[in-house]
Design a protein around this motif. Structure first.
Motif, PDB file in Angstrom:
ATOM      1  N   GLN A   1      -7.444   6.147   0.802  1.00 20.21           N
ATOM      2  CA  GLN A   1      -6.264   6.648   0.947  1.00 20.21           C
ATOM      3  C   GLN A   1      -5.080   7.541  -0.580  1.00 20.21           C
ATOM      4  O   GLN A   1      -4.855   8.858  -0.577  1.00 20.21           O
ATOM      5  CB  GLN A   1      -5.029   5.658   1.407  1.00 20.21           C
ATOM      6  CG  GLN A   1      -4.826   5.251   2.891  1.00 20.21           C
ATOM      7  CD  GLN A   1      -3.623   4.527   3.580  1.00 20.21           C
ATOM      8  OE1 GLN A   1      -2.937   4.070   3.048  1.00 20.21           O
ATOM      9  NE2 GLN A   1      -3.908   4.959   4.515  1.00 20.21           N
ATOM     10  N   SER A   2      -5.578   6.470  -1.595  1.00 17.63           N
ATOM     11  CA  SER A   2      -4.758   7.812  -2.696  1.00 17.63           C
ATOM     12  C   SER A   2      -6.343   8.742  -2.957  1.00 17.63           C
ATOM     13  O   SER A   2      -5.399   9.564  -3.286  1.00 17.63           O
ATOM     14  CB  SER A   2      -5.160   5.760  -3.858  1.00 17.63           C
ATOM     15  OG  SER A   2      -4.582   4.894  -3.798  1.00 17.63           O
TER      16      SER A   2
ATOM     17  N   GLY B   1      -1.355   4.767  -7.182  1.00 15.39           N
ATOM     18  CA  GLY B   1      -2.301   3.892  -6.307  1.00 15.39           C
ATOM     19  C   GLY B   1      -3.727   3.551  -7.181  1.00 15.39           C
ATOM     20  O   GLY B   1      -3.825   2.301  -6.595  1.00 15.39           O
ATOM     21  N   LYS B   2      -4.416   4.368  -7.485  1.00 16.64           N
ATOM     22  CA  LYS B   2      -5.805   4.330  -8.189  1.00 16.64           C
ATOM     23  C   LYS B   2      -5.401   2.994  -8.734  1.00 16.64           C
ATOM     24  O   LYS B   2      -6.140   1.811  -9.203  1.00 16.64           O
ATOM     25  CB  LYS B   2      -6.662   5.589  -8.656  1.00 16.64           C
ATOM     26  CG  LYS B   2      -6.844   5.706  -7.025  1.00 16.64           C
ATOM     27  CD  LYS B   2      -7.576   5.691  -6.284  1.00 16.64           C
ATOM     28  CE  LYS B   2      -8.899   6.287  -6.933  1.00 16.64           C
ATOM     29  NZ  LYS B   2      -9.930   5.688  -5.770  1.00 16.64           N
TER      30      LYS B   2
ATOM     31  N   ASN C   1       0.750  -1.696   0.358  1.00  8.94           N
ATOM     32  CA  ASN C   1       0.329   0.148  -0.113  1.00  8.94           C
ATOM     33  C   ASN C   1       1.132   1.069   0.450  1.00  8.94           C
ATOM     34  O   ASN C   1       0.524   2.077   0.841  1.00  8.94           O
ATOM     35  CB  ASN C   1      -0.784   0.171   1.355  1.00  8.94           C
ATOM     36  CG  ASN C   1      -2.525  -1.186   1.348  1.00  8.94           C
ATOM     37  OD1 ASN C   1      -2.225  -1.998  -0.139  1.00  8.94           O
ATOM     38  ND2 ASN C   1      -2.075  -1.391   2.560  1.00  8.94           N
TER      39      ASN C   1
ATOM     40  N   ASN D   1      -5.705  -0.121  -0.211  1.00 15.40           N
ATOM     41  CA  ASN D   1      -5.919   1.521   0.489  1.00 15.40           C
ATOM     42  C   ASN D   1      -6.379   2.825  -0.987  1.00 15.40           C
ATOM     43  O   ASN D   1      -6.329   3.107  -0.784  1.00 15.40           O
ATOM     44  CB  ASN D   1      -4.754   1.200   0.900  1.00 15.40           C
ATOM     45  CG  ASN D   1      -4.020   2.067   0.191  1.00 15.40           C
ATOM     46  OD1 ASN D   1      -4.110   1.340  -0.856  1.00 15.40           O
ATOM     47  ND2 ASN D   1      -2.356   2.477   0.313  1.00 15.40           N
TER      48      ASN D   1
ATOM     49  N   SER E   1       0.715   9.323  -0.881  1.00 17.01           N
ATOM     50  CA  SER E   1       0.118  10.317  -1.446  1.00 17.01           C
ATOM     51  C   SER E   1      -0.563  10.688  -0.753  1.00 17.01           C
ATOM     52  O   SER E   1      -0.827  12.021  -0.724  1.00 17.01           O
ATOM     53  CB  SER E   1      -0.789   9.818  -2.979  1.00 17.01           C
ATOM     54  OG  SER E   1      -1.628  11.004  -2.966  1.00 17.01           O
TER      55      SER E   1
ATOM     56  N   GLY F   1      -0.606   9.054  -6.196  1.00 19.25           N
ATOM     57  CA  GLY F   1      -2.615   9.388  -6.230  1.00 19.25           C
ATOM     58  C   GLY F   1      -3.133   8.045  -6.852  1.00 19.25           C
ATOM     59  O   GLY F   1      -3.515   7.242  -7.144  1.00 19.25           O
TER      60      GLY F   1
ATOM     61  N   GLY G   1      -0.506   4.412  -1.947  1.00 20.36           N
ATOM     62  CA  GLY G   1      -1.963   5.687  -1.647  1.00 20.36           C
ATOM     63  C   GLY G   1      -1.253   6.495  -0.455  1.00 20.36           C
ATOM     64  O   GLY G   1      -1.608   7.571  -0.122  1.00 20.36           O
TER      65      GLY G   1
END
Length: 148
Positions: A100-101, A86-87, A49, A97, A55, A83, A52
């Motif tokens: 969080q992103s 992460g997405k 993770n 997560n 970011s 971000g 995220g």
């Protein structure tokens, strides 16, 4: 030893027989179990993770320190990039997560906007204090004039 129990000092009963077979033990130290050499077998590694989290951290720090506008702009851009990465991992179901992103993208965009607005504010104030080119309507400039 009576009925599976050992005689302990002061007449108290011992621990009794082991309910299951002991794992490998060191010689001369019965009861100390040695587990598997390299962790528990069969468990997959946890999710990674990092994007995220990075970011969100960059976005929060950038938004909090927007007064240092160069740092806010850099951290805002990093938060948005992390971000988005992460997405992408959330869409591929590699991490869990996504919130969080998303929060990192929002905080990063906020930090970027605050940094740019502060930069523009400072630059317009410098121009108005400086009088532009120095040859304003009054003819005065901020250059030092030697005293005679």
């Amino acid at each position: 030893m009576q009925g599976g129990y050992t005689d302990a000092p002061h007449g108290a009963p011992g621990h009794g027989p082991a309910p299951y077979a002991l794992a490998q033990t060191y010689p001369g130290s019965p009861g100390y179990r040695v587990g598997p050499a390299h962790g528990w077998p069969g468990f997959p590694p946890g999710p990674r993770n990092a994007f995220g989290t990075a970011s969100l951290v960059c976005g929060i720090i950038g938004a909090a320190l927007f007064v240092l506008w160069p740092l806010a702009v850099v951290l805002g851009v990093l938060a948005i990039v992390f971000g988005i990465l992460g997405k992408a991992r959330v869409r591929r179901r590699e991490v869990n997560n996504g919130g969080q992103s998303t929060a990192g993208i929002i905080c990063g965009a906020f930090a970027l906007v605050l940094g740019v607005v502060l930069f523009l504010f400072v630059m317009t104030r410098v121009e108005s204090v400086d009088g532009g080119s120095g040859d304003g309507p009054s003819g005065y400039s901020a250059a030092a004039v030697p005293l005679t």
